[in-house]
Design a protein around this motif. Sequence first.
Motif, short mmCIF file in Angstrom:
data_model
loop_
_atom_site.label_atom_id
_atom_site.label_comp_id
_atom_site.label_asym_id
_atom_site.label_seq_id
_atom_site.Cartn_x
_atom_site.Cartn_y
_atom_site.Cartn_z
N GLN A 154 0.86 -1.18 0.00
CA GLN A 154 0.00 0.00 0.00
C GLN A 154 0.90 1.24 0.00
OE1 GLN A 154 -2.17 -0.22 3.72
NE2 GLN A 154 -0.32 -0.62 4.94
N SER A 202 0.38 3.62 2.05
CA SER A 202 0.27 4.16 3.40
C SER A 202 1.61 4.34 4.14
CB SER A 202 -0.67 3.29 4.24
OG SER A 202 -1.96 3.27 3.68
N ARG A 260 0.83 -6.95 -4.40
CA ARG A 260 0.22 -7.95 -3.51
C ARG A 260 0.28 -9.32 -4.15
NH1 ARG A 260 -4.91 -4.70 -0.77
NH2 ARG A 260 -3.66 -2.84 -0.35
N GLN A 272 -1.83 3.11 -6.29
CA GLN A 272 -2.63 3.80 -5.28
C GLN A 272 -2.21 5.26 -5.24
OE1 GLN A 272 -2.23 1.82 -1.43
NE2 GLN A 272 -3.96 0.47 -1.90
N1 PHE Z 1 -4.06 1.50 2.61
C1 PHE Z 1 -5.45 1.11 2.49
C2 PHE Z 1 -5.53 -0.05 1.48
O1 PHE Z 1 -4.62 -0.29 0.77
C3 PHE Z 1 -6.31 2.26 2.01
C4 PHE Z 1 -6.41 3.33 3.02
C5 PHE Z 1 -5.50 4.39 3.01
C6 PHE Z 1 -7.42 3.34 3.96
C7 PHE Z 1 -5.59 5.40 3.93
C8 PHE Z 1 -7.53 4.35 4.90
C9 PHE Z 1 -6.62 5.37 4.87
O2 PHE Z 1 -6.54 -0.74 1.45
#
Ligand code: PHE
Length: 337
Positions: free
Chosen positions: A163, A165, A192, A206
């Motif tokens: 992700q 994130s 993934r 993303q």
């Molecule tokens: N990182 C999460 C995903 O890949 C998405 C997400 C990002 C959700 C930021 C909340 C806040 O599913």
Amino acid sequence: RERAMHDISVVATDLKTLHQTRVDWLGKKGPLTEVLRGMKDLTPEERPAIGALANEVRDALTQAITDRQSALEAEALTKQLAQETIDVTLPGKPVHQGQPHVLQQIIESLEDQFMGMGYQIVEGPEVEQDQYNFEMMNLPKDHPARDMQDTFYITPDILMRTQTSPVQARTLETHDFNAGPLKMISPGRVYRRDTDDATHSHQFHQVEGLVIDKHITMGDLKGTLLAVAHQLFGADHEIRLRPSYFPFTEPSVEVDVSWGAVTADTKPEDIEWIEVLGAGMVHPNVLRMAGVDPDVYGGFAFGLGPDRFAMLKYGVEDIRNFYLNDVRFLTQFDQKG
Ligand code: PHE
């Protein structure tokens, strides 16, 4: 002499024949050489006259051949130039110009929009530490939610990020909050361990979003996401937030966008909702682990998938199309139309 002149100016119509003429008349076996060779058989009285005549004929022929050669060469050049003339009035052949990939187009339009709202664009590594991808996103080693994202591990501590994130944690760690709030988006590839099919790709994209300041509310989150939906799908689309779960946000929401346009007359039960992204208010643990005081600062985060957006927007039914590099597919998204 007259026959030689005839050969030069009439028979020799090209450079090759002219060369042959020169050999025939002036060469070692030619008549002139023969005359000169026969000089020794002449009487001393005859020699000067014959010699002078032979020389004169040779000079005349040599000159004639040289002139003829220049003329033939000029003629050949003129002919070649005429043949090679380019007709500049002919219509040109169209040259195919490339264009940004459809996913890149979506990412760039989001970048434009968020830069316009004062966000910075941040990039993070695709080969990431477990520390950032999971631990600092509030997913300790034994956390069951790790199973939500099947991971390509390189070593027990290094992985292909699942992700975008982790860029939250990286940016939170370094941001100087005395200089102002943190507003960033981070687009990029994620990985993934999925088996590729029409809706799964082991590599996709993303765009992460993060806003941290002193008084950020869920209303700010909804307003921001509505602006995104309007930008990508059109101003007549609505969004809906549904409760959900992510380890790094609390509360967490899943965001749906209306498939068709929504007007004042649209009945709620007639709206078709499509899930497009995950979001929420940043979990205090995430802030704390990155060295930010959750009692002072807070905000929202979201993660959206350009692949999914593109599929919905253009009716693409198989995600693998984005990665096959088939120009017949890609040129459909030519922005120049
Ligand atoms: N990182 C999460 C995903 O890949 C998405 C997400 C990002 C959700 C930021 C909340 C806040 O599913």
